[in-house]
Motif scaffolding. Sequence first.
Motif, short mmCIF file in Angstrom:
data_model
loop_
_atom_site.label_atom_id
_atom_site.label_comp_id
_atom_site.label_asym_id
_atom_site.label_seq_id
_atom_site.Cartn_x
_atom_site.Cartn_y
_atom_site.Cartn_z
N ASP A 57 1.23 -1.34 0.16
CA ASP A 57 0.02 0.19 -0.16
C ASP A 57 0.71 0.64 0.09
OD1 ASP A 57 -1.48 1.53 0.43
OD2 ASP A 57 -2.65 1.29 1.87
N GLN A 59 -0.20 4.45 -0.19
CA GLN A 59 -0.04 5.47 1.11
C GLN A 59 0.08 5.41 1.75
OE1 GLN A 59 -4.57 6.24 -0.65
NE2 GLN A 59 -3.74 6.90 -2.52
N ALA A 60 -0.17 4.80 2.37
CA ALA A 60 -0.08 4.58 3.77
C ALA A 60 1.82 3.86 3.74
CB ALA A 60 -0.76 3.20 4.03
N GLN A 62 2.53 0.63 3.79
CA GLN A 62 2.90 -0.54 4.24
C GLN A 62 2.81 -1.68 3.56
OE1 GLN A 62 2.40 -1.71 8.03
NE2 GLN A 62 2.80 1.14 7.87
#
Length: 71
Positions: A57, A59-60, A62
């Motif tokens: 991910d 954006q996060a 992660q």
Amino acid sequence: MRKKQVEIDAELVMRYLETSGSKSCSFKELEHALNLSSRSLNQALGCLSHEGRIRMDEQAEQISLAVCPFF
């Protein structure tokens, strides 16, 4: 020989994600916990991502285990 090392590093990443409580972590956390260079970790993550074994991910920021549906 390099391909074998990528596979070894990929398995280290998988074991870490499988045994961590949250099943996800950041790139920096993986890099530090596994004591891998950025290049080695990137290659391992690329291998795992290509095989569909992890999700990333952006954006996060992660990295986590891929969700496997049960039939």
